[in-house]
Design an enzyme around this catalytic site. Structure first.
Site, PDB file in Angstrom:
ATOM      1  N   ASP A 140      -4.708   4.144  -9.198  1.00 30.10           N
ATOM      2  CA  ASP A 140      -4.346   3.686  -7.850  1.00 30.10           C
ATOM      3  C   ASP A 140      -5.160   4.487  -6.846  1.00 30.10           C
ATOM      4  O   ASP A 140      -5.214   5.712  -6.953  1.00 30.10           O
ATOM      5  CB  ASP A 140      -2.842   3.929  -7.617  1.00 30.10           C
ATOM      6  CG  ASP A 140      -2.191   2.843  -6.786  1.00 30.10           C
ATOM      7  OD1 ASP A 140      -2.908   2.224  -5.986  1.00 30.10           O
ATOM      8  OD2 ASP A 140      -0.978   2.623  -6.930  1.00 30.10           O
TER       9      ASP A 140
ATOM     10  N   HIS B  62     -10.429   1.490  -0.233  1.00 33.43           N
ATOM     11  CA  HIS B  62      -9.000   1.783  -0.460  1.00 33.43           C
ATOM     12  C   HIS B  62      -8.681   2.002  -1.930  1.00 33.43           C
ATOM     13  O   HIS B  62      -7.626   2.540  -2.262  1.00 33.43           O
ATOM     14  CB  HIS B  62      -8.146   0.640   0.095  1.00 33.43           C
ATOM     15  CG  HIS B  62      -8.157   0.600   1.600  1.00 33.43           C
ATOM     16  ND1 HIS B  62      -7.097   1.030   2.358  1.00 33.43           N
ATOM     17  CD2 HIS B  62      -9.124   0.233   2.475  1.00 33.43           C
ATOM     18  CE1 HIS B  62      -7.407   0.903   3.641  1.00 33.43           C
ATOM     19  NE2 HIS B  62      -8.626   0.417   3.737  1.00 33.43           N
TER      20      HIS B  62
HETATM   21  C1  GDG Z   1      -4.094  -0.756  -1.837  1.00 29.07           C
HETATM   22  C2  GDG Z   1      -4.479   0.270  -2.910  1.00 29.07           C
HETATM   23  C3  GDG Z   1      -3.728   2.101  -1.378  1.00 29.07           C
HETATM   24  C4  GDG Z   1       5.632  -3.782  -1.529  1.00 29.07           C
HETATM   25  N1  GDG Z   1       6.722  -4.529  -1.780  1.00 29.07           N
HETATM   26  C5  GDG Z   1       7.274  -4.812  -0.591  1.00 29.07           C
HETATM   27  C6  GDG Z   1       6.490  -4.230   0.407  1.00 29.07           C
HETATM   28  N2  GDG Z   1       5.488  -3.599  -0.195  1.00 29.07           N
HETATM   29  C7  GDG Z   1       4.509  -2.764   0.519  1.00 29.07           C
HETATM   30  C8  GDG Z   1       4.834  -1.300   0.288  1.00 29.07           C
HETATM   31  C9  GDG Z   1       3.524  -0.630   0.602  1.00 29.07           C
HETATM   32  C10 GDG Z   1       2.520  -1.702   0.200  1.00 29.07           C
HETATM   33  O1  GDG Z   1       3.211  -2.933   0.043  1.00 29.07           O
HETATM   34  C11 GDG Z   1       1.876  -1.377  -1.137  1.00 29.07           C
HETATM   35  O2  GDG Z   1       0.957  -0.361  -0.936  1.00 29.07           O
HETATM   36  P1  GDG Z   1       0.335   0.507  -2.102  1.00 29.07           P
HETATM   37  O3  GDG Z   1      -0.474   1.559  -1.495  1.00 29.07           O
HETATM   38  O4  GDG Z   1       1.450   1.030  -2.918  1.00 29.07           O
HETATM   39  O5  GDG Z   1      -0.514  -0.478  -3.023  1.00 29.07           O
HETATM   40  P2  GDG Z   1      -1.630  -1.675  -2.836  1.00 29.07           P
HETATM   41  O6  GDG Z   1      -1.044  -2.894  -2.256  1.00 29.07           O
HETATM   42  O7  GDG Z   1      -2.254  -1.832  -4.182  1.00 29.07           O
HETATM   43  O8  GDG Z   1      -2.698  -1.082  -1.799  1.00 29.07           O
HETATM   44  C12 GDG Z   1      -3.609   1.520  -2.794  1.00 29.07           C
HETATM   45  C13 GDG Z   1      -3.545   1.041  -0.321  1.00 29.07           C
HETATM   46  O9  GDG Z   1      -4.364  -0.104  -0.541  1.00 29.07           O
HETATM   47  C14 GDG Z   1      -3.864   1.600   1.074  1.00 29.07           C
HETATM   48  O10 GDG Z   1      -5.118   2.160   1.120  1.00 29.07           O
HETATM   49  O11 GDG Z   1      -2.738   3.088  -1.223  1.00 29.07           O
HETATM   50  O12 GDG Z   1      -4.012   2.484  -3.743  1.00 29.07           O
HETATM   51  O13 GDG Z   1      -4.355  -0.300  -4.212  1.00 29.07           O
HETATM   52  O14 GDG Z   1       3.397  -0.368   1.965  1.00 29.07           O
HETATM   53  O15 GDG Z   1       5.888  -0.934   1.109  1.00 29.07           O
HETATM   54  N3  GDG Z   1       6.756  -4.312   1.722  1.00 29.07           N
HETATM   55  C15 GDG Z   1       7.869  -5.028   2.079  1.00 29.07           C
HETATM   56  N4  GDG Z   1       8.684  -5.625   1.149  1.00 29.07           N
HETATM   57  C16 GDG Z   1       8.432  -5.541  -0.183  1.00 29.07           C
HETATM   58  O16 GDG Z   1       9.180  -6.067  -1.008  1.00 29.07           O
HETATM   59  N5  GDG Z   1       8.163  -5.142   3.381  1.00 29.07           N
END
Ligand code: GDG
Length: 463
Positions: free
Chosen positions: A365, A157
């Site tokens: 990212d 990821h």
């Molecule tokens: C890893 C990789 C890759 C955040 N704050 C709240 C909340 N979130 C949710 C978001 C989103 C998720 O968390 C974050 O996803 P990201 O993709 O932006 O980042 P990582 O956690 O670092 O994920 C990344 C991912 O894996 C998938 O392969 O895209 O590059 O680092 O869904 O919405 N959700 C809620 N409340 C919040 O305050 N409900």
């Protein structure tokens, strides 16, 4: 009948409301499994004094959630240690934050062995196995050692680092070699795949074929690009829900006519938050006429708080937001609303919808799902503008965003001003390009792309 077995560090219960601070992986697998069913195995998040390997099973519709407890030492060495102090910073090009300890590596290998022996009885003869992320790179090798001959897939990821950076990891070679026990290895973007192929070719002497086949000794794997998506349909619906509308209205009202710029990130140094705050301050200084017309809302739920670098970034942001607010605020205006808590998913969708601009500016990212969620939450008749870092994997797909270099405060400041003054016609045109990609290449497309490649891989070996 065969069923899909998904293995990741943590699992997400499919019952009840989705957690507020779950990461992108949990959100995506949640979407992928709910559709087809299967087994999802991982660490419960709980510890037990002595490891027993006892599985806790929860059945939700067609999905069996299986979890195991780990020992406190496992969590220290494997999770807080090797995964989040060694691999995470290194794979995000932060050698300066990377710590290498033999104990970390030992704990990492031990937990991978524990995962293998615990999940083994849940694996049926023809079940495809799909292993996720940097916590579990050697799991395939451990499963093979236990005689598992099933089709085995691995998806990373996070980014794959350039070879010169990877080589600073002691034992990088056995770690990468262990990937050759899988049948399919997937990456988010072409760039990460190319970096892996570079290492495989130059440092392992692997033969790289044209069709993604990579051969090392007797093993041939398929290395593929499969960018992860969101459940776009679900998120678009969530953004129209009563709860979302309430959150949107609440935020609009509190903004008293100002345009809202939103950021939503796990509190992680890879997300470029200090640079983002500095860019926003640059915007305030360069565009004084727009000062009182905007406010920035940064939602940043804390994560990995046992790791010192995460405590440090939190302290840095507390200081920075306090200083910027102190310097620029007025009696009726605070430039940054900085919130260290998570919100329920539907509320989050409403918050995205209320925002005229989203700032998604990570320094590195793997993909970034927030960028996709923001677009999916917009009102098609009056959409907001996505400002996206060129260093997010999502930039390869979301080419209609305003793409920026997050290290350049001037460039980001100009992009904010551009976004705020963008006519509705341009906003709509860009949004249509973005949503078209997000709907087409959604989480189910990602799942089918990966599992399709796994199903086409040469027949599994026999022990
Ligand atoms: C890893 C990789 C890759 C955040 N704050 C709240 C909340 N979130 C949710 C978001 C989103 C998720 O968390 C974050 O996803 P990201 O993709 O932006 O980042 P990582 O956690 O670092 O994920 C990344 C991912 O894996 C998938 O392969 O895209 O590059 O680092 O869904 O919405 N959700 C809620 N409340 C919040 O305050 N409900």
């Amino acid at each position: 009948m065969s069923r899909l077995v998904v293995i990741s560090n943590r699992v997400q219960s499919l019952r009840g409301p989705t957690a507020r601070n779950q990461g992108g992986l949990a959100v995506a697998l949640h979407g992928a499994l709910r559709k087809e069913g299967g087994v999802w195995f991982g660490w419960s998040g709980e510890t037990v004094e002595t490891f027993t390997g006892a599985i806790d099973l929860e059945q939700a519709d067609d999905v069996a959630i299986a979890t195991v407890d780990l020992e406190p030492q496992d969590v220290d060495e494997y999770y807080n240690g090797y995964a989040n102090r060694s691999l995470w910073p290194l794979f995000h090009d932060r050698i300066d934050l990377t710590r290498f300890e033999r104990d970390f590596e030992g704990g990492y290998l031990r937990v991978n062995q524990r995962f293998a022996t615990t999940v083994r009885p849940l694996i049926g003869a023809g079940d495809p196995l799909w292993v996720h992320d940097y916590h579990l790179i050697p799991l395939g090798r451990e499963l093979r050692r236990l005689g598992v001959t099933n089709r085995l897939g691995f998806f990373l990821h996070i980014p794959w680092p350039p070879s010169q950076i990877l080589m600073s990891l002691p034992s990088h070679e056995p770690l990468v070699r262990s990937l050759f026990e899988y049948d399919v290895v997937g990456f988010q973007t072409r760039d990460w795949l190319d970096a892996f192929l570079h290492y495989a070719d130059r440092h392992l002497g692997a033969a790289v074929g044209k069709d993604g086949a990579v051969t090392l000794g007797e093993r041939t794997i398929r290395a593929i690009v499969a960018p992860i998506g969101i459940d776009a349909n679900e998120f678009e619906t969530a953004a129209r829900s009563e709860c979302a509308c309430f959150a949107r209205d609440r935020l609009h009202m509190s903004a008293t006519g100002r345009s809202i710029i939103v950021g939503v990130d796990r509190l992680d140094y890879s997300k470029g938050l200090p640079e983002r705050f500095a860019s926003y301050e640059r915007f305030l200084l360069r565009y004084p006429d727009l000062q009182g017309l905007v406010l920035m809302l940064q939602i940043a739920p804390p994560s990995r708080e046992k790791v010192d670098t995460y405590r440090a970034i939190r302290a840095e942001l507390d200081g920075l937001s306090g200083r910027i607010n102190g310097e620029h605020a007025d009696i009726d205006w605070v430039p940054i609303r900085y919130v260290n808590k998570g919100y329920p998913r539907e509320e989050l969708a409403g918050i995205y919808r209320a925002a005229r601009v989203a700032l998604v500016t990570p320094l590195r990212d793997g993909m970034n799902l927030v960028a996709k969620e923001y677009v999916a939450a917009q009102d098609p008749d009056d959409p907001g503008v996505l400002i996206l870092s060129i260093f997010a994997g999502a930039a390869a797909q979301l080419t209609d965003a305003l793409l920026v270099n997050p290290y350049s405060a001037d460039e980001v400041a100009d992009a904010i001003a551009h976004a705020l003054s963008m006519p509705r016609e341009e906003r709509t045109r860009r949004w249509r390009g973005l949503i078209e990609n997000i709907r087409r290449e959604d989480v189910f497309w990602w799942r089918d792309r990966f599992l399709g490649a796994l199903a086409r891989a040469p027949a599994p070996r026999h022990a």
